[in-house]
Design a protein around this motif. Sequence first.
Motif, PDB file in Angstrom:
ATOM      1  N   SER A   1       0.814  -1.214   0.000  1.00  0.00           N
ATOM      2  CA  SER A   1       0.000   0.000   0.000  1.00  0.00           C
ATOM      3  C   SER A   1       0.849   1.265   0.000  1.00  0.00           C
ATOM      4  O   SER A   1       0.364   2.351  -0.309  1.00  0.00           O
ATOM      5  N   PHE A   2       2.134   1.129   0.339  1.00  0.00           N
ATOM      6  CA  PHE A   2       3.052   2.272   0.346  1.00  0.00           C
ATOM      7  C   PHE A   2       3.858   2.367  -0.953  1.00  0.00           C
ATOM      8  O   PHE A   2       4.772   3.180  -1.060  1.00  0.00           O
ATOM      9  N   GLN A   3       3.547   1.522  -1.912  1.00  0.00           N
ATOM     10  CA  GLN A   3       4.285   1.545  -3.176  1.00  0.00           C
ATOM     11  C   GLN A   3       4.278   2.918  -3.849  1.00  0.00           C
ATOM     12  O   GLN A   3       5.307   3.341  -4.383  1.00  0.00           O
ATOM     13  N   PRO A   4       3.160   3.668  -3.842  1.00  0.00           N
ATOM     14  CA  PRO A   4       3.176   5.010  -4.438  1.00  0.00           C
ATOM     15  C   PRO A   4       4.165   5.967  -3.770  1.00  0.00           C
ATOM     16  O   PRO A   4       4.574   6.960  -4.377  1.00  0.00           O
ATOM     17  N   SER A   5       4.555   5.655  -2.529  1.00  0.00           N
ATOM     18  CA  SER A   5       5.524   6.497  -1.814  1.00  0.00           C
ATOM     19  C   SER A   5       6.959   6.061  -2.066  1.00  0.00           C
ATOM     20  O   SER A   5       7.892   6.610  -1.466  1.00  0.00           O
ATOM     21  N   GLY A   6       7.134   5.054  -2.932  1.00  0.00           N
ATOM     22  CA  GLY A   6       8.483   4.616  -3.276  1.00  0.00           C
ATOM     23  C   GLY A   6       8.981   3.425  -2.484  1.00  0.00           C
ATOM     24  O   GLY A   6      10.165   3.076  -2.568  1.00  0.00           O
ATOM     25  N   ILE A   7       8.106   2.785  -1.726  1.00  0.00           N
ATOM     26  CA  ILE A   7       8.508   1.611  -0.955  1.00  0.00           C
ATOM     27  C   ILE A   7       8.449   0.368  -1.841  1.00  0.00           C
ATOM     28  O   ILE A   7       7.456   0.137  -2.536  1.00  0.00           O
ATOM     29  N   ARG A   8       9.512  -0.400  -1.817  1.00  0.00           N
ATOM     30  CA  ARG A   8       9.605  -1.587  -2.672  1.00  0.00           C
ATOM     31  C   ARG A   8       9.585  -2.851  -1.814  1.00  0.00           C
ATOM     32  O   ARG A   8      10.301  -2.951  -0.816  1.00  0.00           O
ATOM     33  N   LEU A   9       8.767  -3.828  -2.188  1.00  0.00           N
ATOM     34  CA  LEU A   9       8.684  -5.096  -1.466  1.00  0.00           C
ATOM     35  C   LEU A   9       9.409  -6.188  -2.228  1.00  0.00           C
ATOM     36  O   LEU A   9       9.198  -6.372  -3.427  1.00  0.00           O
ATOM     37  N   VAL A  10      10.277  -6.925  -1.535  1.00  0.00           N
ATOM     38  CA  VAL A  10      10.846  -8.155  -2.083  1.00  0.00           C
ATOM     39  C   VAL A  10      10.479  -9.274  -1.109  1.00  0.00           C
ATOM     40  O   VAL A  10      10.642  -9.131   0.102  1.00  0.00           O
ATOM     41  N   ARG A  11       9.955 -10.357  -1.636  1.00  0.00           N
ATOM     42  CA  ARG A  11       9.428 -11.426  -0.789  1.00  0.00           C
ATOM     43  C   ARG A  11      10.099 -12.745  -1.122  1.00  0.00           C
ATOM     44  O   ARG A  11      10.118 -13.163  -2.294  1.00  0.00           O
ATOM     45  N   LEU A  12      10.646 -13.406  -0.118  1.00  0.00           N
ATOM     46  CA  LEU A  12      11.212 -14.732  -0.325  1.00  0.00           C
ATOM     47  C   LEU A  12      10.103 -15.707  -0.694  1.00  0.00           C
ATOM     48  O   LEU A  12       9.011 -15.660  -0.116  1.00  0.00           O
ATOM     49  N   PRO A  13      10.355 -16.600  -1.638  1.00  0.00           N
ATOM     50  CA  PRO A  13       9.318 -17.581  -2.019  1.00  0.00           C
ATOM     51  C   PRO A  13       9.049 -18.595  -0.915  1.00  0.00           C
ATOM     52  O   PRO A  13       7.988 -19.211  -0.879  1.00  0.00           O
ATOM     53  N   HIS A  14      10.000 -18.770  -0.011  1.00  0.00           N
ATOM     54  CA  HIS A  14       9.808 -19.673   1.132  1.00  0.00           C
ATOM     55  C   HIS A  14      10.597 -19.104   2.301  1.00  0.00           C
ATOM     56  O   HIS A  14      11.576 -18.387   2.125  1.00  0.00           O
ATOM     57  N   LYS A  15      10.177 -19.418   3.521  1.00  0.00           N
ATOM     58  CA  LYS A  15      10.817 -18.860   4.710  1.00  0.00           C
ATOM     59  C   LYS A  15      12.250 -19.364   4.819  1.00  0.00           C
ATOM     60  O   LYS A  15      12.501 -20.566   4.861  1.00  0.00           O
ATOM     61  N   GLY A  16      13.195 -18.419   4.858  1.00  0.00           N
ATOM     62  CA  GLY A  16      14.601 -18.805   4.898  1.00  0.00           C
ATOM     63  C   GLY A  16      15.384 -18.219   6.049  1.00  0.00           C
ATOM     64  O   GLY A  16      16.535 -18.575   6.255  1.00  0.00           O
ATOM     65  N   GLY A  17      14.787 -17.289   6.808  1.00  0.00           N
ATOM     66  CA  GLY A  17      15.503 -16.658   7.907  1.00  0.00           C
ATOM     67  C   GLY A  17      15.875 -15.224   7.580  1.00  0.00           C
ATOM     68  O   GLY A  17      15.790 -14.780   6.428  1.00  0.00           O
ATOM     69  N   LYS A  18      16.277 -14.488   8.594  1.00  0.00           N
ATOM     70  CA  LYS A  18      16.569 -13.067   8.448  1.00  0.00           C
ATOM     71  C   LYS A  18      17.657 -12.793   7.416  1.00  0.00           C
ATOM     72  O   LYS A  18      17.518 -11.935   6.536  1.00  0.00           O
TER      73      LYS A  18
END
Length: 378
Positions: free
Chosen positions: A94-111
């Motif tokens: 929802s913050f994409q218009p403010s320039g925030i970019r999401l990258v999501r791991l396809p599976h849980k891998g840790g920090k």
Amino acid sequence: MLIALLFWLSVLFVWYAYVGYPLLLWCLGTVRRQVVRKGLIQPSVTFIITAYNEEKRIREKIENTLTQDYPKDRLDIVIASDCSTDRTDPIVQSFQPSGIRLVRLPHKGGKEAAQKFAVESTSSDILVFSDVATMLPPNGISTILKNFADPSVGCVSSVDCFIDQDGRVSGEGAYVQYEMWLRRLETTVNSLVGLSGSFFAARREVCLDWASDLQSDFNTLLNSVKKGLRGVSDEESVGYYKNLADERKEYERKVRTVVRGISVFMRSLALLNPFKYHLFAWQLISHKLCRWMVPFALILAFVTNGLLALNPGWYRTLFWGQAAFYGLAVLYLWSQRLPKVAMLRLPSFFVMVNLSILDAWFRYLRGDRILSWDPSKR
């Protein structure tokens, strides 16, 4: 007498780990001062926030990040989601218009796996890392970047500002103050031995060999040293974070931190070579290995003191003093009725820290490496 010798050697070891090492650093600092040559620079920056199921806090963190006074065309803000299963990702989007970019791991891998995924999606000169729970002042990014005007600096650590839920300084607050003082001494003499994982920055070349299975803050510092650079602490760069909502969970957090730290240490034994890494080899042994060996020295001191106390004399007085110290600490840890004052909290925190280190060694030796994570609720 052998038992007496073992007792005093163990006491001396504990004293060195907590007092002797910083005292030697202070002495070295009077003749050897490594000044950080700061400057106003504006390189391209990627600000990476790692998140896992942070729907309750991610909005506040993003809004705080958007207040940064750094030029927007030089700043890439990335939220690295470790395959969150709650509403974290939709909130970020929802913050994409403010320039925030999401990258999501396809599976849980840790920090660290999430951070690596984010690093590989960027091309910026400097990478800044922060936790969701850490709030920054508006000049947070621009302030920490000043240190990279010095070509000898590979990574920079912030200063932790720790507060309780009610704003009071706790036992850990005093402990954090000690750690920040030690980092100032290390920065003055040579290099840090560890970074604040909640807010730190590094040159891109330091992050290229990113390990998805090693503690990122510690490993980034060691990677800097391997490349002939150093890590520094910047007193003007501050990250604000609160105490754990459930203080009893602090024990498990510390166990995880030490297990992960030992894993990094064991994969970087080459840095203990004093002929190649000089002063840093001594620092790494003193700050990390000696501190992690303190629980064994405390046990040895208590056992040998108990044997010496079988005969009348002042060793018996020392033994009962030790017993009273540990008894008060354990009572405070498990009782809700004792007053919350620093004179009582500090002994209990000291005991809790060293119990967690001892526990971490046992877990590491049985094969635990702790790659998954569940952010502490503060």
